[in-house]
Design a protein around this motif. Structure first.
Motif, PDB file in Angstrom:
ATOM      1  N   THR A  90       0.842  -1.198   0.000  1.00  0.00           N
ATOM      2  CA  THR A  90       0.000   0.000   0.000  1.00  0.00           C
ATOM      3  C   THR A  90       0.879   1.251   0.000  1.00  0.00           C
ATOM      4  OG1 THR A  90      -0.023   0.232   2.403  1.00  0.00           O
ATOM      5  CG2 THR A  90      -1.706  -1.214   1.460  1.00  0.00           C
ATOM      6  N   LEU A  91       0.262   2.367  -0.344  1.00  0.00           N
ATOM      7  CA  LEU A  91       0.968   3.646  -0.327  1.00  0.00           C
ATOM      8  C   LEU A  91       1.475   3.974   1.077  1.00  0.00           C
ATOM      9  CD1 LEU A  91       1.739   6.118  -2.009  1.00  0.00           C
ATOM     10  CD2 LEU A  91      -0.519   7.083  -1.510  1.00  0.00           C
ATOM     11  N   GLN A  92       0.671   3.666   2.081  1.00  0.00           N
ATOM     12  CA  GLN A  92       1.078   3.918   3.469  1.00  0.00           C
ATOM     13  C   GLN A  92       2.354   3.137   3.784  1.00  0.00           C
ATOM     14  OE1 GLN A  92       1.465   2.132   6.356  1.00  0.00           O
ATOM     15  NE2 GLN A  92       0.977   3.502   8.051  1.00  0.00           N
ATOM     16  N   LYS A  95       5.415   4.750   2.023  1.00  0.00           N
ATOM     17  CA  LYS A  95       5.885   5.980   2.677  1.00  0.00           C
ATOM     18  C   LYS A  95       6.605   5.656   3.979  1.00  0.00           C
ATOM     19  CE  LYS A  95       2.575   9.207   0.664  1.00  0.00           C
ATOM     20  NZ  LYS A  95       1.258   9.861   0.814  1.00  0.00           N
ATOM     21  N   ALA A  96       6.050   4.703   4.732  1.00  0.00           N
ATOM     22  CA  ALA A  96       6.682   4.310   6.000  1.00  0.00           C
ATOM     23  C   ALA A  96       8.048   3.684   5.738  1.00  0.00           C
ATOM     24  CB  ALA A  96       5.785   3.329   6.759  1.00  0.00           C
ATOM     25  N   LEU A 186       2.092   2.504  -7.371  1.00  0.00           N
ATOM     26  CA  LEU A 186       2.882   2.614  -8.594  1.00  0.00           C
ATOM     27  C   LEU A 186       3.165   4.084  -8.908  1.00  0.00           C
ATOM     28  CD1 LEU A 186       4.008   0.652 -10.696  1.00  0.00           C
ATOM     29  CD2 LEU A 186       1.868   0.898 -11.984  1.00  0.00           C
ATOM     30  N   GLY A 187       2.165   4.927  -8.722  1.00  0.00           N
ATOM     31  CA  GLY A 187       2.328   6.363  -8.962  1.00  0.00           C
ATOM     32  C   GLY A 187       3.403   6.961  -8.059  1.00  0.00           C
ATOM     33  N   PHE A 188       3.433   6.500  -6.824  1.00  0.00           N
ATOM     34  CA  PHE A 188       4.432   6.962  -5.846  1.00  0.00           C
ATOM     35  C   PHE A 188       5.837   6.597  -6.318  1.00  0.00           C
ATOM     36  CE2 PHE A 188       6.955   5.865  -1.999  1.00  0.00           C
ATOM     37  CZ  PHE A 188       6.916   7.068  -1.326  1.00  0.00           C
ATOM     38  N   TYR A 189       6.032   5.361  -6.761  1.00  0.00           N
ATOM     39  CA  TYR A 189       7.379   4.902  -7.143  1.00  0.00           C
ATOM     40  C   TYR A 189       7.810   5.376  -8.522  1.00  0.00           C
ATOM     41  CZ  TYR A 189       8.059   2.106  -2.977  1.00  0.00           C
ATOM     42  OH  TYR A 189       8.247   1.714  -1.680  1.00  0.00           O
ATOM     43  N   ARG A 190       6.838   5.645  -9.404  1.00  0.00           N
ATOM     44  CA  ARG A 190       7.185   6.091 -10.759  1.00  0.00           C
ATOM     45  C   ARG A 190       8.071   7.325 -10.762  1.00  0.00           C
ATOM     46  NH1 ARG A 190       5.063   3.731 -15.072  1.00  0.00           N
ATOM     47  NH2 ARG A 190       3.062   2.681 -14.845  1.00  0.00           N
ATOM     48  N   ARG A 192      10.396   8.029  -8.659  1.00  0.00           N
ATOM     49  CA  ARG A 192      11.714   7.795  -8.079  1.00  0.00           C
ATOM     50  C   ARG A 192      12.741   7.519  -9.178  1.00  0.00           C
ATOM     51  NH1 ARG A 192       8.773   9.546  -4.931  1.00  0.00           N
ATOM     52  NH2 ARG A 192       8.628   9.169  -2.694  1.00  0.00           N
ATOM     53  N   PRO A 193      13.980   8.016  -9.001  1.00  0.00           N
ATOM     54  CA  PRO A 193      14.983   7.859 -10.062  1.00  0.00           C
ATOM     55  C   PRO A 193      15.354   6.405 -10.352  1.00  0.00           C
ATOM     56  CG  PRO A 193      15.958   8.846  -8.084  1.00  0.00           C
ATOM     57  CD  PRO A 193      14.481   8.819  -7.868  1.00  0.00           C
ATOM     58  N   THR A 194      15.163   5.496  -9.397  1.00  0.00           N
ATOM     59  CA  THR A 194      15.551   4.098  -9.625  1.00  0.00           C
ATOM     60  C   THR A 194      14.374   3.246 -10.104  1.00  0.00           C
ATOM     61  OG1 THR A 194      15.142   3.576  -7.305  1.00  0.00           O
ATOM     62  CG2 THR A 194      17.425   4.131  -7.919  1.00  0.00           C
ATOM     63  N   PHE A 195      13.266   3.892 -10.473  1.00  0.00           N
ATOM     64  CA  PHE A 195      12.102   3.138 -10.964  1.00  0.00           C
ATOM     65  C   PHE A 195      12.326   2.673 -12.407  1.00  0.00           C
ATOM     66  CE2 PHE A 195       8.126   2.732 -13.269  1.00  0.00           C
ATOM     67  CZ  PHE A 195       7.409   1.886 -12.440  1.00  0.00           C
ATOM     68  N   ARG A 196      11.999   1.412 -12.678  1.00  0.00           N
ATOM     69  CA  ARG A 196      12.032   0.872 -14.039  1.00  0.00           C
ATOM     70  C   ARG A 196      10.786   0.027 -14.229  1.00  0.00           C
ATOM     71  NH1 ARG A 196      15.705   3.668 -13.344  1.00  0.00           N
ATOM     72  NH2 ARG A 196      17.925   3.419 -13.836  1.00  0.00           N
ATOM     73  N   SER A 197      10.397  -0.116 -15.496  1.00  0.00           N
ATOM     74  CA  SER A 197       9.292  -1.003 -15.805  1.00  0.00           C
ATOM     75  C   SER A 197       9.780  -1.979 -16.862  1.00  0.00           C
ATOM     76  CB  SER A 197       8.103  -0.184 -16.324  1.00  0.00           C
ATOM     77  OG  SER A 197       6.962  -1.009 -16.416  1.00  0.00           O
ATOM     78  N   VAL A 198       9.482  -3.265 -16.695  1.00  0.00           N
ATOM     79  CA  VAL A 198       9.840  -4.236 -17.732  1.00  0.00           C
ATOM     80  C   VAL A 198       8.564  -4.832 -18.311  1.00  0.00           C
ATOM     81  CG1 VAL A 198      12.093  -4.831 -16.733  1.00  0.00           C
ATOM     82  CG2 VAL A 198      10.096  -6.206 -16.142  1.00  0.00           C
TER      83      VAL A 198
END
Ligand SMILES: [Zn+2]
Length: 219
Positions: A90-92, A95-96, A186-190, A192-198
């Motif tokens: 979850t988003l919570q 963040k934690a 997914l929106g939260f991590y997108r 981030r500079p180390t986010f990738r999608s395969v």
């Protein structure tokens, strides 16, 4: 060296679990799935483990704070980089985790989403047939792994069945529920500079090649 927490994201049926196992073997990471962490804490009888056990005994979903507490305790025991599989959910939790990592001087590593279009996931589920003989339990797929004789198990000759969980309606209802928590995550991590999608809609070997390149190149 600073311990890094890598994260593998993906929908149920994306093949994420299989890929996670190969990644931890290839890159000497510790595989941390929420289920394993929960079972481990329950079996050790730690205070937070007992709390989780009581929640599960009531048939409830373990709340974010309890899951976070268990995960963080495990993280502090680790000496190798870890790969999370099924956490954060979850988003919570995301963040934690970020707050926890920065408070301990640990780093968020790669965050990789194994992306499979929803219609492909649906076809994987809806085409599934299982042997009606529970002692056998063989699993088939109408397109990718059909039985030799239509509707009959190759191994034991029992009729195959289409489980009620595997209908399009059941799948869409589960996915709706999944996406309501997964899309914000997914929106939260997108960002981030180390986010990738395969692209997860390929042979498992090819998906793994992409993941190996991403993890092999990580700083
Ligand atoms: Zn069978």
């Amino acid at each position: 060296m600073t311990l890094k927490a890598h994260i593998l994201l993906g929908a149920p049926g994306s093949g994420k679990g299989t890929q996670a196992k190969r990644l931890v073997d290839t890159f000497a990471l510790t595989h941390l799935s929420t289920g394993d962490i929960l079972r481990d804490a329950v079996s050790k009888g730690t205070e937070i483990g007992l709390k989780a056990k009581a929640i599960m005994a009531e048939g409830k979903l373990v709340d974010d704070d309890t899951v976070n507490g268990l995960v963080f305790a495990r993280l502090l025991d680790e000496t190798r980089d870890v790969l999370f599989d099924g956490y954060p959910r979850t988003l919570q939790q995301a963040k934690a985790l970020e707050d926890f990592l920065s408070s301990k001087g640990l780093e968020l590593g790669m965050v990789v989403n194994v992306d499979v279009p929803q219609d492909v996931l649906e076809a994987r589920v809806v085409g599934r047939r299982v042997c009606s003989n529970n002692a056998c339990g063989a699993i088939y797929h109408l397109a990718s792994k059909p039985p030799k004789q239509s509707g009959i198990c190759d191994l034991c000759g029992s009729p195959l069945k289409h489980r009620s969980d595997d209908t399009a309606e059941a799948f869409r209802s589960r996915m709706g529920e999944f996406n309501s928590t997964f899309q914000p995550l997914l929106g939260f991590y997108r960002t981030r500079p180390t986010f990738r999608s395969v692209d997860g809609h390929r042979a498992p070997e090819l998906v793994f090649d992409s993941l190996r390149q991403i993890f092999g190149a990580r700083a």
